[in-house]
Design an enzyme around this catalytic site. Structure first.
Site, PDB file in Angstrom:
ATOM      1  N   HIS A 183      -3.429  -5.411   1.526  1.00 24.14           N
ATOM      2  CA  HIS A 183      -3.083  -5.707   2.921  1.00 24.14           C
ATOM      3  C   HIS A 183      -3.456  -7.161   3.201  1.00 24.14           C
ATOM      4  O   HIS A 183      -4.496  -7.627   2.756  1.00 24.14           O
ATOM      5  CB  HIS A 183      -3.880  -4.812   3.881  1.00 24.14           C
ATOM      6  CG  HIS A 183      -3.461  -3.386   3.848  1.00 24.14           C
ATOM      7  ND1 HIS A 183      -2.206  -2.976   4.240  1.00 24.14           N
ATOM      8  CD2 HIS A 183      -4.124  -2.274   3.479  1.00 24.14           C
ATOM      9  CE1 HIS A 183      -2.132  -1.652   4.114  1.00 24.14           C
ATOM     10  NE2 HIS A 183      -3.271  -1.208   3.647  1.00 24.14           N
ATOM     11  N   CYS A 226       0.833  -1.209   0.000  1.00 24.73           N
ATOM     12  CA  CYS A 226       0.000   0.000   0.000  1.00 24.73           C
ATOM     13  C   CYS A 226       0.869   1.261   0.000  1.00 24.73           C
ATOM     14  O   CYS A 226       1.532   1.535  -0.995  1.00 24.73           O
ATOM     15  CB  CYS A 226      -0.989  -0.054   1.158  1.00 24.73           C
ATOM     16  SG  CYS A 226      -2.431   0.972   0.843  1.00 24.73           S
TER      17      CYS A 226
HETATM   18  N1  GLN Z   1      -3.138   1.948   3.700  1.00 28.00           N
HETATM   19  C1  GLN Z   1      -2.207   2.675   3.093  1.00 28.00           C
HETATM   20  O1  GLN Z   1      -1.021   2.400   3.193  1.00 28.00           O
HETATM   21  C2  GLN Z   1      -2.700   3.903   2.378  1.00 28.00           C
HETATM   22  C3  GLN Z   1      -1.669   4.517   1.489  1.00 28.00           C
HETATM   23  C4  GLN Z   1      -1.959   5.976   1.200  1.00 28.00           C
HETATM   24  N2  GLN Z   1      -1.982   6.725   2.416  1.00 28.00           N
HETATM   25  C5  GLN Z   1      -3.248   6.136   0.448  1.00 28.00           C
HETATM   26  O2  GLN Z   1      -4.262   6.452   1.027  1.00 28.00           O
HETATM   27  O3  GLN Z   1      -3.273   5.915  -0.730  1.00 28.00           O
END
Ligand code: GLN
Length: 504
Positions: free
Chosen positions: A443, A334
């Protein structure tokens, strides 16, 4: 309801234990926490976001996670305040003052969620947040005594005896409660005890006399439960299961360093790896700590651009690219996946006021943060191994491969290929030509037993170690929940609690 004398007193774990015990005893039980502050969230089957702790508790209760179990979730993203999630959807990013004004609305949502859950259950196991005695916060409390009063709950105050001062914290907490709040307190649990519990008995007498409440149990300290952690407090202090286990396993075959990003999200992605006997997984905050890693894992982040800055400022960024050049496996999940790319843009300033930045340049991909948040459970296939993986996506960013990867001025970015594809053909991550740098939005990607073993075996082969080829550590928290329930039954007077709430 479990409330603590401090945060991280072990409320979530006790709540999970009681969810499992009540379920074992044939009750329809559901967990509830009005408001969570955590960067560890999960996506329900209907695409709504909630805190991880209630997900574990839902499993303990034998239920599908449901956003009513955690109607308000605050995800701190620093510079710009916290993202406020109500009934699973973001309603905005608010600074503290703004959120305080919003709280009556949040509390209404919490009450409606509670009522609807309570209508379907015999028992609700509630959890508070922090301590109910934060007198400066009490006026706008929606998660501790205000919720307990709304629900008419019997409150168990949980103290962390490992930190010391537990009796003073319990007495002091009682002292700071209003008489009608104190009425709700059924007794105390001393959590995380190491040593001979009989030494504590003289204190019970005192507590009874002084406060009119008794110690209902003393739960031993246990690192080895193997349950996911709720928030990053314990990860940051090195107490997360992964880190605790690491101490015994410095010599494991495969060393996986997790960059301890300031806004780390969903570090539970490493839990399944931590359970593998041939893996040592540990957090890294300095370039030195990356030196011996076979894998560097860049986890999720609630503020990709700020955390990228942190990587640069600490010298970690240089260490990651140097490691990549040596052929070390680099994995991004992510936010970490976004960081591996060539550029990241946040034109609406959703996460920070940095509108764009260069990434580490290890994958020829570009990310743009959009206002809409992707919240979805996913199944996909890892194309190289053809192994299925499942998990969930929580992000604002959309990431695409560069049309012409030759146009990049980042030396290490070469052509990349699709690493994961969903059932309906969507791309869920990319890998570099040799496959040693890869990233995905998924995830939980390591939760799939077969994929995890195949991947670890590739790393073993690369180190001239024999592949293991069979699943030796299935990732399943069910046995851990049963062990937890047994432990708490042994050490807490659950019968008197059942009695207090009218159960037989
Ligand atoms: N869960 C995350 O790592 C989110 C990654 C990033 N902050 C986004 O919203 O795209």
């Amino acid at each position: 309801m479990f409330q603590g004398t401090c945060s991280n007193a072990g409320k979530s774990v006790l709540a999970a234990a009681f969810c499992r015990m009540l379920r074992q005893d044939g009750f329809r039980v559901a967990p509830f926490k009005a408001q969570n502050m955590s960067l560890n969230s999960f996506v329900t089957a209907d695409g709504l976001e909630m805190g991880r702790a209630q997900v574990t508790q839902a499993q303990a209760a034998g239920l599908e996670p449901d956003v009513r179990m955690n109607p308000v979730l605050l995800k701190p993203s620093s510079d710009v305040g916290s993202q406020v999630i109500v009934m699973g959807k973001p309603v905005g990013t608010m600074r503290v003052g703004e959120y305080v004004r919003y709280k009556p609305t949040a509390f209404q949502a919490a009450q409606r969620a509670y009522d609807s859950l309570a209508a379907e259950s015999d028992v609700i196991v509630l959890e508070g947040a922090g301590s109910p005695a934060e007198i400066n916060l009490k006026a706008h409390d929606i998660v501790n005594m205000a919720m307990a009063q709304y629900a008419g709950a019997a409150v168990v105050l949980v103290g962390d005896i490992d930190r010391g001062g537990v009796f003073a914290s319990l007495v002091g907490t009682m002292e700071l409660l209003e008489p009608e709040e104190r009425e709700l307190v059924a007794g105390y649990v001393l959590n995380k005890f190491r040593g001979d519990a009989s030494l504590l008995t003289p204190a019970y007498e005192f507590m009874q006399q002084r406060t009119g409440r008794t110690v209902l149990g003393v739960v031993p300290h246990s690192d080895a439960l193997g349950l996911p952690e709720e928030d990053s407090v314990s990860f940051k202090s090195g107490l997360a299961p992964a880190c605790a286990r690491f101490a015994d396993r410095k010599c494991a075959d495969i060393a996986i360093a997790v960059a301890d990003l300031p806004h780390i999200s969903n570090f539970t992605d490493g839990d399944a790896l931590a359970g593998e006997p041939d893996v040592s997984i540990y957090r890294a905050r300095t370039p030195d700590e990356l030196a011996d890693a076979d894998v560097i894992l860049l986890p999720g982040s609630k503020n990709t651009l700020a955390d990228l800055d942190w990587l640069q400022a600490t010298g970690m960024a240089g260490a990651v690219t140097a490691a990549a050049a040596r052929g070390v496996e680099i994995v991004g999940i992510c936010g970490g996946f976004q960081m591996l790319g060539a550029t990241i843009a946040d034109p609406h300033g959703l996460e920070s006021d940095r509108l764009s930045a260069r990434g580490l340049g290890l994958l020829p991909v570009h990310t743009t943060m959009g206002r809409d948040k992707t919240l979805v459970r996913q199944s996909a296939v890892h194309l190289d191994t053809e192994e299925p993986v499942t998990g969930y996506e929580i992000h604002h960013g959309a990431t695409a491969l560069e049309n012409d990867s030759a146009s990049t001025d980042h030396e290490s970015s070469g052509p990349a290929h699709t690493a994961f594809r969903t059932e309906d053909g969507a791309v869920l991550g990319y890998a570099s030509r040799g496959g040693r740098v890869w990233g995905t939005y998924l995830h939980g990607v390591f939760d799939a037993d077969a994929f995890r073993r195949r991947w670890l075996d590739t790393l073993r082969t690369r180190k001239n170690l024999a592949p293991i080829r069979t699943i030796v550590a299935p990732y399943d928290i069910e046995p851990a929940l049963d062990r937890l329930a047994d432990l708490v039954r042994q050490h807490v007077d659950w019968r008197s609690l059942y009695h207090r709430i009218g159960l037989r």
